[in-house]
Design a protein around this motif. Structure first.
Motif, PDB file in Angstrom:
ATOM      1  N   PRO A 183      -8.581  76.668 123.299  1.00  8.17           N
ATOM      2  CA  PRO A 183      -7.361  77.267 123.958  1.00  8.17           C
ATOM      3  C   PRO A 183      -6.669  78.289 124.254  1.00  8.17           C
ATOM      4  N   ASN A 184      -6.555  78.923 124.256  1.00  5.94           N
ATOM      5  CA  ASN A 184      -4.907  79.725 124.670  1.00  5.94           C
ATOM      6  C   ASN A 184      -4.431  79.281 125.751  1.00  5.94           C
ATOM      7  N   SER A 185      -2.876  79.442 126.516  1.00 11.19           N
ATOM      8  CA  SER A 185      -2.263  79.451 127.416  1.00 11.19           C
ATOM      9  C   SER A 185      -2.867  79.156 128.924  1.00 11.19           C
ATOM     10  N   ALA A 186      -3.890  80.374 128.997  1.00 10.01           N
ATOM     11  CA  ALA A 186      -4.801  80.837 130.176  1.00 10.01           C
ATOM     12  C   ALA A 186      -6.047  79.978 130.182  1.00 10.01           C
ATOM     13  N   GLY A 187      -6.480  79.480 128.570  1.00  6.57           N
ATOM     14  CA  GLY A 187      -7.846  78.667 128.646  1.00  6.57           C
ATOM     15  C   GLY A 187      -7.412  77.184 129.300  1.00  6.57           C
ATOM     16  N   TYR A 188      -6.207  76.454 128.453  1.00  2.44           N
ATOM     17  CA  TYR A 188      -5.100  75.603 129.053  1.00  2.44           C
ATOM     18  C   TYR A 188      -5.062  74.915 130.184  1.00  2.44           C
ATOM     19  N   ASP A 189      -4.250  76.289 131.044  1.00  2.87           N
ATOM     20  CA  ASP A 189      -4.335  76.989 133.012  1.00  2.87           C
ATOM     21  C   ASP A 189      -5.759  76.217 133.067  1.00  2.87           C
ATOM     22  N   VAL A 190      -6.826  76.073 133.251  1.00  2.87           N
ATOM     23  CA  VAL A 190      -8.005  76.021 133.376  1.00  2.87           C
ATOM     24  C   VAL A 190      -8.067  74.885 133.275  1.00  2.87           C
ATOM     25  N   MET A 191      -7.678  74.286 132.308  1.00  5.62           N
ATOM     26  CA  MET A 191      -8.068  72.702 131.843  1.00  5.62           C
ATOM     27  C   MET A 191      -7.185  71.773 132.515  1.00  5.62           C
ATOM     28  N   GLU A 192      -6.326  71.703 132.384  1.00  2.00           N
ATOM     29  CA  GLU A 192      -5.198  72.043 134.029  1.00  2.00           C
ATOM     30  C   GLU A 192      -5.679  71.328 135.254  1.00  2.00           C
ATOM     31  N   ALA A 193      -6.048  72.620 135.980  1.00  2.00           N
ATOM     32  CA  ALA A 193      -6.572  72.839 136.907  1.00  2.00           C
ATOM     33  C   ALA A 193      -7.684  71.672 137.571  1.00  2.00           C
ATOM     34  N   LYS A 194      -8.935  71.648 136.167  1.00  2.00           N
ATOM     35  CA  LYS A 194      -9.057  70.613 136.384  1.00  2.00           C
ATOM     36  C   LYS A 194      -8.575  68.820 135.954  1.00  2.00           C
ATOM     37  N   LEU A 195      -8.162  68.300 135.647  1.00  2.00           N
ATOM     38  CA  LEU A 195      -7.283  67.795 135.581  1.00  2.00           C
ATOM     39  C   LEU A 195      -6.394  66.857 136.575  1.00  2.00           C
ATOM     40  N   LYS A 196      -5.956  67.758 136.712  1.00  2.00           N
ATOM     41  CA  LYS A 196      -5.194  67.172 138.530  1.00  2.00           C
ATOM     42  C   LYS A 196      -6.093  67.064 139.317  1.00  2.00           C
ATOM     43  N   GLU A 197      -7.499  68.000 139.242  1.00  2.00           N
ATOM     44  CA  GLU A 197      -8.468  67.587 140.397  1.00  2.00           C
ATOM     45  C   GLU A 197      -8.744  65.917 140.066  1.00  2.00           C
ATOM     46  N   MET A 198      -8.795  65.728 138.449  1.00  2.00           N
ATOM     47  CA  MET A 198      -9.544  64.461 138.473  1.00  2.00           C
ATOM     48  C   MET A 198      -8.577  63.173 139.107  1.00  2.00           C
ATOM     49  N   PHE A 199      -7.361  63.585 138.304  1.00  2.00           N
ATOM     50  CA  PHE A 199      -6.273  63.155 139.023  1.00  2.00           C
ATOM     51  C   PHE A 199      -6.142  62.357 140.142  1.00  2.00           C
ATOM     52  N   GLU A 200      -6.516  63.360 141.043  1.00  2.00           N
ATOM     53  CA  GLU A 200      -6.225  63.453 142.764  1.00  2.00           C
ATOM     54  C   GLU A 200      -7.286  62.704 143.358  1.00  2.00           C
ATOM     55  N   THR A 201      -9.170  62.735 142.537  1.00  2.00           N
ATOM     56  CA  THR A 201      -9.687  61.831 142.422  1.00  2.00           C
ATOM     57  C   THR A 201      -9.533  60.530 142.826  1.00  2.00           C
ATOM     58  N   LEU A 202      -9.114  60.087 141.608  1.00  2.00           N
ATOM     59  CA  LEU A 202      -8.425  58.319 141.086  1.00  2.00           C
ATOM     60  C   LEU A 202      -7.401  58.256 141.723  1.00  2.00           C
ATOM     61  N   ASN A 203      -6.520  59.338 142.268  1.00  2.00           N
ATOM     62  CA  ASN A 203      -5.523  58.282 143.575  1.00  2.00           C
ATOM     63  C   ASN A 203      -6.335  58.279 145.203  1.00  2.00           C
ATOM     64  N   GLN A 204      -7.481  58.774 145.366  1.00  2.00           N
ATOM     65  CA  GLN A 204      -7.616  58.948 146.554  1.00  2.00           C
ATOM     66  C   GLN A 204      -8.496  57.374 146.460  1.00  2.00           C
ATOM     67  N   TYR A 205      -9.385  57.401 145.058  1.00  2.00           N
ATOM     68  CA  TYR A 205     -10.091  55.973 144.865  1.00  2.00           C
ATOM     69  C   TYR A 205     -10.021  55.224 145.315  1.00  2.00           C
ATOM     70  N   TYR A 206      -8.373  54.787 144.279  1.00  2.00           N
ATOM     71  CA  TYR A 206      -7.215  53.557 144.023  1.00  2.00           C
ATOM     72  C   TYR A 206      -7.073  53.466 145.803  1.00  2.00           C
ATOM     73  N   ASN A 207      -6.678  54.379 146.096  1.00  2.00           N
ATOM     74  CA  ASN A 207      -5.896  54.493 147.697  1.00  2.00           C
ATOM     75  C   ASN A 207      -6.681  53.676 148.694  1.00  2.00           C
ATOM     76  N   ASN A 208      -7.664  53.809 148.373  1.00  2.00           N
ATOM     77  CA  ASN A 208      -8.764  53.168 149.821  1.00  2.00           C
ATOM     78  C   ASN A 208      -9.465  51.922 148.948  1.00  2.00           C
ATOM     79  N   GLN A 209      -9.082  51.053 148.293  1.00  2.00           N
ATOM     80  CA  GLN A 209      -9.905  50.388 147.450  1.00  2.00           C
ATOM     81  C   GLN A 209      -8.489  49.042 148.594  1.00  2.00           C
TER      82      GLN A 209
END
Length: 232
Positions: free
Chosen positions: A206-232
């Motif tokens: 990936p170039n810089s634009a490609g990493y922007d896309v990957m970062e968005a996907k990674l942040k979505e994953m982090f948010e999902t994980l945070n919601q999961y653990y907060n509900n435990q």
């Protein structure tokens, strides 16, 4: 970016045998950095990003993203899954992170360390995952990124099919162990084969634009994980 990639690949071809003879998994690459992290007892490691050049170049291009999100980059250019497994204890387990994100498989398919064997690659991915889980480290497995050629090994055949099949096996393993699967692949291609041209300079990294896309996907994953653990 493209010039940097070619320089790194040329360097690996010239000096790769010496590195292999002395430190095949290149554990020396992050030895000092690991010691410095471990010395900071009041700053626990949040996330280790384990990977190859795709991970290594990501941190080089977007260091602020890594720092802002508590990411520790442990990518080494050219490495296959067996090399990553060999250094997994030093570069991941010993750092005691909360989470490890594993991205590998590209260089296995590219035959960087000899003929590609999907079973061996998958075994290595499973071994890294189980080592992490056994040590209380949450695991996220990410997809192999799309490409239909390797500029450093143009003789590799059926690349697209091999990537699809390996990604499917990773998905099945994640489902069987309730491990989150991070799908970069779908967002990085519009033809289920090659990487979107605007996201890469060489078709693989990936170039810089490609990493922007990957970062968005990674942040979505982090948010999902945070919601999961907060509900435990």
């Amino acid at each position: 970016m493209k010039r940097l990639l070619f320089i790194i690949m040329f360097w690996n071809l010239l000096f790769g045998n010496t590195v292999e003879a002395q430190d095949w998994a290149n554990k020396a690459r992050y030895a000092r950095a690991n010691m410095e992290l471990l010395a900071k007892a009041n700053q626990p490691v949040k996330v280790v990003m384990m990977g190859n050049s795709i991970t290594e170049f990501w941190e080089e291009l977007h260091p602020f993203f890594f720092k802002a999100n508590g990411l520790v980059g442990r990518g080494i250019s050219g490495q296959v899954s067996s090399q990553m497994l060999a250094r997994f204890r030093q570069d991941v387990i010993n750092l005691k992170p909360q989470l490890v994100v594993i991205n590998c498989g590209t260089n296995d398919i590219a035959e960087n360390n000899g003929p590609y064997d999907e079973d061996i690659t998958m075994d290595n991915i499973v071994s890294m995952s189980e080592l992490a889980l056994a040590n209380g480290i949450q695991v996220v497995l990410s997809s192999v990124l799309p490409t239909d050629h390797f500029i450093w090994n143009p003789d590799v055949e059926q690349i697209v099919e091999k990537i699809h099949h390996l990604n499917q096996r990773i998905i099945e393993y994640c489902n069987s162990r309730h491990i989150p699967y991070l799908d970069y692949y779908t967002s990085m291609t519009d033809n289920s084969a090659s990487m979107i041209e605007a996201y890469t300079d060489d078709g693989v990294h990936p170039n810089s634009a490609g990493y922007d896309v990957m970062e968005a996907k990674l942040k979505e994953m982090f948010e999902t994980l945070n919601q999961y653990y907060n509900n435990q």
